[in-house]
Design a protein around this motif. Structure first.
Motif, PDB file in Angstrom:
ATOM      1  N   TRP A   1      13.446   7.900  -2.256  1.00  0.00           N
ATOM      2  CA  TRP A   1      14.691   8.417  -2.843  1.00  0.00           C
ATOM      3  C   TRP A   1      14.828   9.915  -2.602  1.00  0.00           C
ATOM      4  O   TRP A   1      15.924  10.429  -2.469  1.00  0.00           O
TER       5      TRP A   1
ATOM      6  N   THR B   1      11.708   2.979  -6.785  1.00  0.00           N
ATOM      7  CA  THR B   1      11.140   4.000  -5.885  1.00  0.00           C
ATOM      8  C   THR B   1       9.859   3.521  -5.215  1.00  0.00           C
ATOM      9  O   THR B   1       9.004   2.882  -5.837  1.00  0.00           O
TER      10      THR B   1
ATOM     11  N   TYR C   1      21.758   2.261  -1.312  1.00  0.00           N
ATOM     12  CA  TYR C   1      20.435   2.751  -1.705  1.00  0.00           C
ATOM     13  C   TYR C   1      19.564   2.715  -0.444  1.00  0.00           C
ATOM     14  O   TYR C   1      19.842   1.941   0.490  1.00  0.00           O
TER      15      TYR C   1
ATOM     16  N   TRP D   1      20.797   7.430  -9.657  1.00  0.00           N
ATOM     17  CA  TRP D   1      20.662   6.994  -8.267  1.00  0.00           C
ATOM     18  C   TRP D   1      21.723   7.619  -7.364  1.00  0.00           C
ATOM     19  O   TRP D   1      21.902   8.828  -7.397  1.00  0.00           O
TER      20      TRP D   1
END
Ligand code: FCB
Length: 460
Positions: free
Chosen positions: A33, A119, A176, A393
């Motif tokens: 991330w 993560t 993501y 996020w």
């Protein structure tokens, strides 16, 4: 004598909040991330930076959780801190988690610990992460290491948070990391996550036979735009199968449901590999058949017009506030699993910076959970997402889920009215008419029922 209507929750009910390491700790520069942020993929252009500064001082917020009389708190461990490079363990990171869990226990907040919440360490992501079945062993080794180090302080584990969201957002929608759009790969990731959960389950079971071990799924309702349309019904059903049913079906039966069973092999020892059902619930979407979008399984999803909804953020991911949905989900999970395990609401919350919908939403969702309990469904706890605003996020600070507002620059905390409401409910282990009258009088009938014959009453 005047009667107060009241919804009492079972004795020992867990009341708490849920959170995750990346979203609260800050300074997590060793996960995929962080790289995603560096690539400018956060829609607001922000980076997580010190987040809520939990790595330095989570205790400040644990104190707030204690003040609102919670008795549980869910947080996650950051794998990329504990194992910063393959096979290298950082005992200082584990010491910090020991300090956090010790502090929670001192405050009578039962720690509920998630081992994986979206993560991955960079080294793991660079090996292909959960897209490669051969990597599952790394996850299981980390889980065993972490549980061994912390098992005297925690006996309630969530192996993996929302494998369905991780697979869908990372490998179908691409919002993501790793940002792929490949449904077949997403399905294999989902299968690998189920297998990772199952192996982690047995690894923890060996270390701590009395522990509560499970995982949580994000349940999203997909309702046909037109209930009379067979096409709308079948695409809504397909989305439901891929997103909601696939993983839990596999942990019930060991196999994936039709038609996924034609693509995905069964997972060994999966049937029954959990001690509870973890339910994360936020919203529902309406689905209309659309032949132009095969990548979305021919279903166009949209928020029902004219409904009360969450702050949309830039990704418009949170949609309608639909309290009855939590009841429908609880009933479905209970029925389909023949009531074989207790249920926990491991997440439920609302993005509402102004806090002008959350108070009523909390009350109505809890009333729906209470209804499920009255009907015999063994719901044992509720964890609100989230205690404090945190880094959401790909939405960054753009949507606010906290009972307590956080200014990320100054780190100032300002409790929202919802924090007091939730505190009053937790303290009383009940929703009283008086609380409803004070915070959301317009919802009294929805909460207690117009006809209160079916409600439990206590004289005052
Ligand atoms: C869930 C995630 C959690 C948070 C909430 C709003 O899907 O598990 O980390 O982002 O949504």
């Amino acid at each position: 004598m005047a009667k107060q209507r009241i919804l009492r929750f079972p004795e020992g009910f867990l009341w708490g909040t849920a959170s995750s390491s990346y979203q609260c700790e800050g300074g997590n520069t060793n996960s995929q991330w962080y790289r995603w942020e560096q690539q400018g993929r956060i829609l607001t252009g922000e980076s997580c930076a010190i987040a809520d500064n939990w790595w330095e001082n989570a205790e400040r917020d644990f104190n707030l959780a204690e003040q609102i009389e919670n008795n549980a708190l869910r947080l996650s461990l950051e794998w990329s801190r504990i194992e910063p490079a393959e096979g290298r363990w950082d005992s200082a990171a584990l010491d910090r988690y020991r300090a956090m869990l010790t502090d929670l226990r001192r405050r009578h907040l039962k720690p509920i610990v998630t081992l994986h919440h979206f993560t991955d360490p960079l080294w793991f992501a660079d090996r292909g992460g959960f897209a490669d079945e051969a990597n599952i062993r790394f996850f299981v080794r980390y889980v065993a290491h972490a549980v061994q180090a912390l098992q005297d302080l925690c006996d309630f584990w969530v192996t993996i948070n929302e494998p369905n969201v991780y697979a869908a957002q990372g490998y179908v929608i691409g919002s993501y990391p790793p940002g792929e759009k490949d449904i077949m790969r997403a399905l294999h990731v989902l299968r690998n996550l189920v297998q990772a959960h199952v192996q982690a389950f047995y690894a923890i079971r060996r270390l701590q036979p009395e522990g509560q071990i499970g995982y949580c799924l994000h349940y999203r309702l997909f309702d046909p735009a037109n209930r009379l349309s067979p096409l709308d019904n079948s695409v809504a059903g397909l989305q439901n199968t891929f997103f909601n049913r696939a993983a839990w079906y596999a942990t019930e039966s060991g196999k994936f449901p039709f038609p996924l069973n034609m693509l995905l092999a069964p997972v060994a020892r999966a049937a029954g590999a959990r001690d509870y059902h973890g339910v994360n619930y936020y919203t529902r979407e309406m689905v209309r058949f659309d032949p132009t979008i095969p990548a979305e399984l021919f279903g166009r999803r949209f928020v029902r017009p004219g409904t009360i909804h969450n702050d949309p953020g830039l990704d418009n991911n949170f949609g309608e506030i639909y309290p009855r949905g939590i009841y429908r989900i609880l009933k479905t999970v209970y029925r389909r699993t023949r009531g074989n395990k207790p249920l926990y609401i491991t997440e439920n919350g609302f993005s509402d910076a102004a806090d002008n919908r959350r108070p009523r939403a909390i009350l109505e969702h809890l009333a729906m959970i209470h209804r499920a309990i009255r009907e015999g469904i063994p719901v044992r706890g509720y964890l609100h997402w989230s205690l404090v605003d945190n880094f959401e996020w790909n939405e960054g600070w753009g949507v606010r889920f906290g009972l307590i507002e956080v200014d990320p620059q100054t780190q100032r905390r300002i409790p929202r009215p919802s924090a007091s409401i939730y505190g009053e409910i937790c303290r009383a282990n009940a929703i009283s008419e008086e609380v409803v009258e004070r915070y959301a009088p317009e919802a009294a009938d929805a909460i207690f029922g117009k006809d209160d014959v079916t409600q439990r009453q206590v004289p005052v």
